[in-house]
Design a protein around this motif. Structure first.
Motif, PDB file in Angstrom:
ATOM      1  N   GLY A  17     -21.187   9.402 -20.361  1.00 50.07           N
ATOM      2  CA  GLY A  17     -22.107   8.288 -20.560  1.00 50.07           C
ATOM      3  C   GLY A  17     -22.621   7.685 -19.263  1.00 50.07           C
ATOM      4  O   GLY A  17     -22.051   7.887 -18.192  1.00 50.07           O
ATOM      5  N   ASP A  72     -18.785   4.749 -10.293  1.00 52.30           N
ATOM      6  CA  ASP A  72     -20.207   4.789 -10.662  1.00 52.30           C
ATOM      7  C   ASP A  72     -20.585   3.749 -11.703  1.00 52.30           C
ATOM      8  O   ASP A  72     -21.736   3.335 -11.793  1.00 52.30           O
ATOM      9  N   SER A  73     -19.621   3.363 -12.543  1.00 48.50           N
ATOM     10  CA  SER A  73     -19.937   2.485 -13.680  1.00 48.50           C
ATOM     11  C   SER A  73     -18.711   1.647 -14.021  1.00 48.50           C
ATOM     12  O   SER A  73     -17.622   1.857 -13.472  1.00 48.50           O
ATOM     13  N   GLU A  80     -22.754  11.987 -13.760  1.00 48.23           N
ATOM     14  CA  GLU A  80     -22.957  10.546 -13.549  1.00 48.23           C
ATOM     15  C   GLU A  80     -23.726  10.234 -12.263  1.00 48.23           C
ATOM     16  O   GLU A  80     -23.770   9.078 -11.835  1.00 48.23           O
ATOM     17  N   ASP A 138     -26.042   7.082 -12.152  1.00 44.35           N
ATOM     18  CA  ASP A 138     -25.306   5.805 -12.010  1.00 44.35           C
ATOM     19  C   ASP A 138     -24.765   5.670 -10.588  1.00 44.35           C
ATOM     20  O   ASP A 138     -24.844   4.601  -9.975  1.00 44.35           O
TER      21      ASP A 138
HETATM   22 MG    MG Z   1     -19.452   6.401 -15.445  1.00 44.04          MG
END
Ligand code: MG
Ligand code: NAD
Length: 296
Positions: free
Chosen positions: A27, A60-61, A86, A89
């Protein structure tokens, strides 16, 4: 200098019901609706980590991105690791780190691979010019109604990502960590109050809390602190890419006293606090952030 606003935590961020949404694992934060807040606009530093060198997995997130932004604004150079999928991101995060005039480096790669874990630490030491903050934050969470639905591959992937990778990374990092260094793991309320549908994931979070407490005792004589953050329900890609059922997602965070999920931005300062030198007596601790329910 302007004073920070006094926010009412109840209405500060989106509340359920949330729109149905799903993304292929792992995601992307940028594709979530509503987009999560990682402190991009709000986090303000005050030099608490000036000159420190940090490696953050899953940077990254989610919580990892919130920590990366906060660390950079506190004056740290930051390397983040994430999966190749990813990269979009990760690019957003690296841009924000560099905007602070800090070194920001992205290293894609799969933490299920021991050789990669060792090379990641070696690159951090070389490219940051040392290492003194290690945030082991990456994790795999896939919801399965029954233990009968958890395949051996599932179980293995969850264990490799959440339990083996921190073991490999910490072992590789230890020879480089000087007194005053800090290791931070991301645990969960799942460590002590596991959901029925998170059989494999929840036990890895119990393992995280356990290794943090074990290592804190083992490494105190070397002057290295080890702590964990234990989030409750937080609005991150992990939840919309198989981490939660659609029913749970639509009502995400509704069961907490604050009546909403947390945002990664609400935890950034906790990672800073646990990393900062003035928290020198805090080791072996689990700092919860769960909207009023759960316990570390
Ligand atoms: Mg991530
Ligand atoms: P997230 O999806 O933003 O972050 C998880 C990251 O793990 C991903 O970005 C990915 O880069 C990384 N990752 C997963 N498998 C990997 C692999 N094999 N190799 C390399 N990287 C890999 O979600 P998040 O919720 O911010 O998760 C961060 C931490 O927070 C995790 O440890 C998670 O268990 C914990 N946590 C999350 C919640 C929540 O409600 N979101 C609650 C409690 C604890």
């Amino acid at each position: 200098m302007t004073s920070p606003s006094m926010d009412d935590p109840r209405g500060k961020y989106p509340k359920p019901p949330f729109k149905q949404q799903t993304q292929p694992w792992p995601g992307l934060a940028r594709d979530m609706n509503p987009p999560p807040d990682h402190g991009e606009q709000s986090y303000r530093g005050s030099g608490r980590l000036l000159g420190r060198k940090a490696l953050i997995t899953g940077g990254d997130s989610g919580m990892g991105r919130a920590a990366a932004i906060a660390f950079a604004r506190e004056g740290a150079d930051v390397m983040i690791n994430y999966l190749p999928a990813e990269q979009p991101d990760a690019n957003d995060v690296i841009k924000l780190i560099k905007a602070e005039g800090r070194v920001g480096i992205g290293v894609p790669g799969d933490l299920k691979d021991e050789t990669f874990c060792r090379s990641l630490v070696a690159r951090a030491v070389q490219e940051l010019g040392g290492l003194d903050i290690l945030v082991s934050n990456a994790a795999r969470q896939q919801t399965r109604e029954s233990i009968m639905d958890v395949s051996s591959q599932d179980f293995d992937d969850t264990m490799k990502t959440n339990v083996y990778a921190p073991f490999w990374i910490i072992k590789a990092a230890l020879p480089h960590l000087k007194p005053g260094s800090a290791i931070i793991g991301t645990s969960s309320v799942q460590a002590v109050d596991p959901s029925p549908e998170l059989y494999d994931y929840a036990q890895t979070k119990a393992a995280t809390t356990s290794y943090v407490k074990s290592l804190a005792k083992q490494l105190a004589p070397r002057g290295i602190r080890v702590n964990a953050v234990a989030p409750g329900p937080i609005w991150t890609p992990l939840q919309v890419s198989g981490g939660a059922t659609m029913e749970k997602l639509e009502q995400f965070g509704s069961m907490t006293p604050l009546g909403r999920p947390g945002q990664p931005a609400e935890l950034g300062s906790i990672y800073v606090q646990l990393a900062a030198a003035d928290a020198s007596y805090a080791t072996g601790q689990v700092y919860g952030a769960a909207g009023g329910s759960g316990q570390p």
